[in-house]
Scaffold this motif. Structure first.
Motif, short mmCIF file in Angstrom:
data_model
loop_
_atom_site.label_atom_id
_atom_site.label_comp_id
_atom_site.label_asym_id
_atom_site.label_seq_id
_atom_site.Cartn_x
_atom_site.Cartn_y
_atom_site.Cartn_z
N MET A 485 0.81 -1.21 0.00
CA MET A 485 0.00 0.00 0.00
C MET A 485 0.84 1.26 0.00
SD MET A 485 -3.27 0.75 2.47
CE MET A 485 -2.33 1.11 3.97
N GLY A 486 2.07 1.18 0.50
CA GLY A 486 2.95 2.34 0.50
C GLY A 486 3.33 2.82 -0.88
N HIS A 487 3.07 2.01 -1.91
CA HIS A 487 3.30 2.44 -3.29
C HIS A 487 2.08 3.16 -3.87
CE1 HIS A 487 7.18 0.63 -3.39
NE2 HIS A 487 7.29 0.72 -4.70
N GLY A 519 -3.54 -2.56 4.96
CA GLY A 519 -2.55 -2.89 3.94
C GLY A 519 -1.13 -2.80 4.44
N GLU A 520 -0.22 -3.09 3.51
CA GLU A 520 1.21 -3.06 3.80
C GLU A 520 1.72 -1.64 3.58
OE1 GLU A 520 3.19 -7.23 2.68
OE2 GLU A 520 2.30 -6.22 0.96
N GLY A 521 2.04 -0.98 4.66
CA GLY A 521 2.50 0.41 4.57
C GLY A 521 4.00 0.52 4.50
N ALA A 527 9.21 5.46 -4.70
CA ALA A 527 8.25 6.34 -4.02
C ALA A 527 8.65 6.62 -2.57
CB ALA A 527 6.86 5.73 -4.06
N ALA A 528 9.71 6.01 -2.09
CA ALA A 528 10.07 6.07 -0.66
C ALA A 528 10.22 7.49 -0.16
CB ALA A 528 11.36 5.30 -0.42
N ASP A 529 9.86 7.66 1.12
CA ASP A 529 10.00 8.95 1.82
C ASP A 529 9.22 10.06 1.12
OD1 ASP A 529 11.75 7.75 3.69
OD2 ASP A 529 13.42 8.00 2.31
N ASP A 530 8.06 9.69 0.57
CA ASP A 530 7.16 10.65 -0.09
C ASP A 530 7.85 11.37 -1.24
OD1 ASP A 530 5.27 9.94 1.83
OD2 ASP A 530 5.79 11.59 3.15
N ALA A 531 8.73 10.67 -1.94
CA ALA A 531 9.51 11.30 -3.01
C ALA A 531 8.62 11.80 -4.15
CB ALA A 531 10.53 10.31 -3.57
N ALA A 536 0.86 6.06 1.20
CA ALA A 536 0.01 5.38 2.17
C ALA A 536 0.88 4.44 3.01
CB ALA A 536 -1.10 4.60 1.46
N THR A 537 1.82 5.04 3.74
CA THR A 537 2.75 4.28 4.58
C THR A 537 2.26 4.25 6.02
OG1 THR A 537 4.02 6.31 4.71
CG2 THR A 537 4.81 4.63 3.18
N GLN A 538 2.98 3.51 6.85
CA GLN A 538 2.59 3.36 8.25
C GLN A 538 2.35 4.70 8.92
OE1 GLN A 538 6.03 1.02 9.33
NE2 GLN A 538 4.82 -0.85 9.59
#
Length: 878
Positions: A485-487, A519-521, A527-531, A536-538
């Motif tokens: 989900m973090g993607h 989901g998996e956050g 996309a890491a660190d709101d790049a 939709a991360t933890q």
């Protein structure tokens, strides 16, 4: 490349002229049917809206967007991004920006249907060229109108209208009944549509899309299924014109299906299972490996689920059940291992080799290989052709609901099984370069394992929302678990929530507000660190009512991490310090003790629901918030409310809990003690605040023969065994080499040891003890505290601090005292604050199946709780 794309130029030209003429359009110029000059391999220019192009590596000098084959171009002048553009495209803010000449803005819609090349001539006369990424400008020009358009087959008065979004296509037609039917383009939305006749219902169709494909650098004609398909022929060869509201597709009682009472997410107890695993080796099932296995109330598997439901499990989480791209759907096409697997030694490499020979052609895959997001997978149906899969999926949901369980779907919108001109690529062959997330050079990102999608783009985001709503409304699915989900952008997942909340029983037949989301956050990849957007991360999903999996307590309970080189690294429930194994990776006794104390703090944070602002005394004696407890450099506590974090000790990923403990517990540990440690591990999730999940079969000591990634390992390693006489799956050979060979030296002696294959006594004990924990959770309000403030006031760890017993956690919650004793010895926990108050072992455990736990006692005068070795005991006040 599709067969159509290999045709001669004259045949392609004739087909295009025929399609255009039938549509009442002007015939395209001959150049459209000819092979265009090759464009550049990379696409480092990005046309982000009608006014602006960003070009990595360009000079700040005039440039052009050339399009077509007649030398036409759009002039670009050096400029800068607006604040709004910088906010929308943070990853592009440092690249040179160019402004489209206002005189050329009217050319954009034409240019986007042609071959596009960015060009620039430097001061010294050198010419730079690159391809052009177009998702941003497509959204700007077409997104608002297209987002409001219903796509796929839509029926009105018995007649279907078929609509597909293809703004860059030169022509689109419908292939149906062996003929080509013209479609008309709406210039405002880029949607092509055709209204059909009543007799189209049930017929197979594809779209014929002629479009510039940058990946092969030429114009192609693709015959593609519908991204908004509602039904398919076998092996996804054709879409079917199907109305999901057709009464013939509704099982008896479907319209007025009575669902189990909705359980709020913060109290959900979820059982994760794979449809094929569930029944493929269940001898009591008449439909092994199929949706219909969930309709058989008398089978061993359904009786087990019914027991779990009776004791507090509220949801079954189904691993992906949408149409996937890797399993042959016809049984006659499914390969089977050609060996006597059961006759081979428990530590042999022959099983995995035999299974591996057919893995690409057998009936097994986890299903994280999306082809069509909104059609049930055909291999689980009695017949993959036609609408049996629709009817039988609905019967599966009905069967689960009648058992007292609500159904969650695992959905995978973050990637597709393929991209470009691959025959299994659907989205990218209709709008090339739009639906997939592209890197700065124009290549497709693959950080999720496969071809990443881009839900940040309007129409991919719309597809996610529309698909989820269809599953909820037409299949009455009760919840969704988002893979990686973090993607996704946070905004996309919140849009899903908003769309579901708008569904009402009166209008839609379902109460969308009762549908749960989690989901998996995880935070990684491009996309890491709101790049690129707020993910939709933890940490970002805290306070939204949408939960994310928490890895903090999971690692503390098991020990180490999923990718340790030495799988024997121990944790709280696997004997760290209190029952050490010989692995040097565990460190000295002093190091083990220090790590165990920190693990206990991580588990405490997990028991609160991973609350960031929950305050307690840690094992160093400091007063800390959950967010101040370290987890590999990140805050352990990140949740704003109970329900933001989902607890678990194992899931389909990584080794099962039993297999993890097989690696980590000392070899001499008895089957009885392994069972007890399994229950201790499961209890850390089962008795936490917030939702919790367990992998199906963990309460039966399920093993996958030490396989850490069984996504394609076949039935032999994956099948569930509901009858303890069939064992638990341990000792079925060395696990497949691809993901496990580095652990074979550790695995081989374990698999060869018959003492590690539990008998019925250990399996039955584990299942019964776990059911007792579920029943306690379900019947005690203290395990469903609604707010952070209530958790802070009602939950504490009275013995936490410098003198806390290694391997023991004592938790007060409401009128309960819970002692988690992971040590191999009985433990006495004296809580001075409750001395003189009446406590007794909870009646569920006092009269439960585990007679060892039933010996746990309380001494009122001193406030001392005595708990047997490897036991979780719950005491109730009053």
């Amino acid at each position: 490349m599709s067969p159509t794309a290999r045709r001669t130029r004259s045949r392609v030209a004739a087909a295009l002229a025929l399609i255009a003429g039938a549509a009442g359009l002007l015939a395209p110029p001959p150049q459209w049917a000819q092979a265009a000059p090759p464009g550049p391999a990379k696409a480092e220019a990005q046309w982000i809206d009608r006014d602006t192009v960003v070009w990595k590596g360009a000079e700040r000098a005039p440039a052009r967007l050339g399009f077509g084959d007649q030398g036409r171009s759009i002039r670009l002048a050096p400029g800068s991004l607006t604040p709004a553009e910088r906010a929308t495209y943070p990853h592009l803010k440092d690249f040179p920006a160019f402004l489209v000449d206002p005189r050329d803005q009217g050319l954009a819609r034409t240019a986007l249907r042609e071959r596009l090349v960015a060009t620039q001539r430097s001061a010294d006369g050198r010419r730079a060229t690159t391809g052009v990424q177009i998702p941003g400008v497509l959204d700007d020009l077409y997104g608002t109108a297209a987002a409001k358009t219903a796509l796929g087959p839509v029926f009105r008065d018995g007649r279907p209208t078929l609509s597909v979004w293809a703004p860059t296509a030169r022509t689109v037609a419908l292939e149906l009944d062996g003929r080509t039917v013209a479609m008309r383009r709406d210039d405002a939305s880029g949607v092509w549509r055709v209204r059909g006749e009543r007799d189209w219902a049930g017929k197979p169709y594809r779209y014929v899309v002629t479009v510039w494909a940058p990946i092969v650098r030429k114009t192609v004609t693709n015959r593609v299924t519908d991204p908004y398909s509602t039904a398919l022929t076998a092996d996804s060869g054709r879409s079917l014109v199907v109305d999901l509201a057709d009464p013939k597709l509704a099982p008896k009682g479907w319209t007025h299906l009575k669902k189990p009472t909705a359980v709020p997410l913060r109290k959900a107890r979820i059982q994760e299972l794979h449809i094929r695993d569930f029944s493929v080796e269940d001898r009591t099932s008449r439909h092994p490996g199929q949706y219909l296995a969930f309709t058989e109330s008398g089978s061993d598997g359904m009786r087990h689920l019914k027991d779990l439901a009776r004791n507090g499990t509220s949801y079954v989480h189904l691993l992906p059940a949408f149409d996937g791209g890797t399993v042959p759907e016809r049984r006659a096409d499914q390969a089977r291992p050609d060996c006597d697997l059961a006759a081979l030694p428990a530590d042999s490499a022959q099983q995995q080799e035999c299974v591996g020979e057919v893995a690409a052609r057998d009936a097994y895959n986890w299903g994280y290989d999306p082809l069509h997001y909104t059609v049930p997978e055909g291999s689980y149906a009695s017949r993959p052709d036609g609408t049996a899969r629709t009817l039988e999926f609905r019967r599966m949901v009905q069967g689960l609901n009648r058992t007292g369980l609500r159904a969650v779907m695992d959905v995978v919108y973050n990637h597709t099984v393929a991209d470009g001109q691959d025959p299994r690529s659907v989205l990218d062959r209709i709008v090339p370069g739009y639906y997939q997330r592209l890197l700065d050079d124009g290549s497709v990102a693959t950080s999720t394992c496969c071809s990443n999608t881009a839900p940040e783009h309007t129409m991919m985001g719309k597809l996610v929302v529309d698909s989820v709503v269809t599953w909820a409304k037409e299949y009455k699915v009760d919840g969704f678990r988002f893979d990686l989900m973090g993607h996704h952008p946070k905004a996309n997942i919140l849009a899903v929530r908003k769309a579901l909340d708008a569904l009402t029983p009166e209008k839609d037949g379902v109460d969308g507000t009762s549908v749960i989301l989690y989901g998996e956050g995880w935070n990684f990849g491009e996309a890491a660190d709101d790049a690129r957007f707020v993910q939709a991360t933890q940490k970002n999903m805290a306070g939204t009512g949408i939960a994310t999996f928490s890895d903090r307590a999971r690692d503390a309970v098991r020990g180490g991490g999923p990718f340790d080189a030495d799988p024997r690294v121990q944790g709280f429930a696997s004997g760290l310090y209190t029952d050490p194994n010989p692995s040097p990776a565990n460190g000295s006794p002093q190091e083990q003790r220090a790590r165990l104390r920190h693990y206990q703090d991580l588990i405490k944070v997990g028991l609160t629901g991973n609350l960031a602002d929950y305050t307690f005394t840690d094992t160093t004696g400091r007063r800390v918030k959950g967010s101040q407890v370290d987890y590999n450099g990140a805050p352990a506590g990140y949740a704003a409310d109970p329900g933001d974090a989902l607890a678990y000790a194992d899931a389909h990923d990584n080794e099962t809990l039993y297999d993890t403990l097989a690696f980590k517990l000392p070899r001499h540990t008895t089957a009885t003690d392994r069972s007890r440690m399994q229950v201790v591990a499961l209890a850390t999730a089962a008795l936490s605040q917030g939702p919790a999940l367990s992998q199906a079969g963990s309460d039966l000591l399920r093993s996958k023969s030490l396989d850490r990634n069984s996504f394609n390992s076949g039935d032999w390693f994956n099948a569930l065994h509901w009858n303890c006489a069939d064992g638990n799956g341990f000792g079925r050979g060395l696990p497949p080499a691809a993901d496990n060979k580095d652990k074979w030296p550790y695995a081989k002696p374990l698999l060869a040891d018959p003492a590690l294959r539990p008998g019925c006594a250990a399996i039955i004990h584990t299942a019964a003890a776990y059911r007792d924990l579920l029943r306690i959770h379900a019947t005690e309000p203290a395990f469903g505290l609604p707010t952070t403030a209530r958790v802070q006031s009602d939950l504490s760890f009275p013995l936490s601090g410098r003198n806390e017993t290694p391997g023991v956690i004592t938790m007060r919650v409401g009128n309960l005292m819970v002692v988690f004793n992971a040590t191999p010895h009985p433990q006495h926990q004296t809580v001075d604050a409750v001395a003189g108050r009446p406590y007794a072992l909870h009646p569920v455990q006092a009269h439960g199946a585990d007679r060892i736990t039933a010996t746990a006692s309380y001494t009122r005068q001193s406030g001392t709780f005595t708990v047997p070795a490897r036991t979780v005991a719950v005491f109730r006040h009053g």
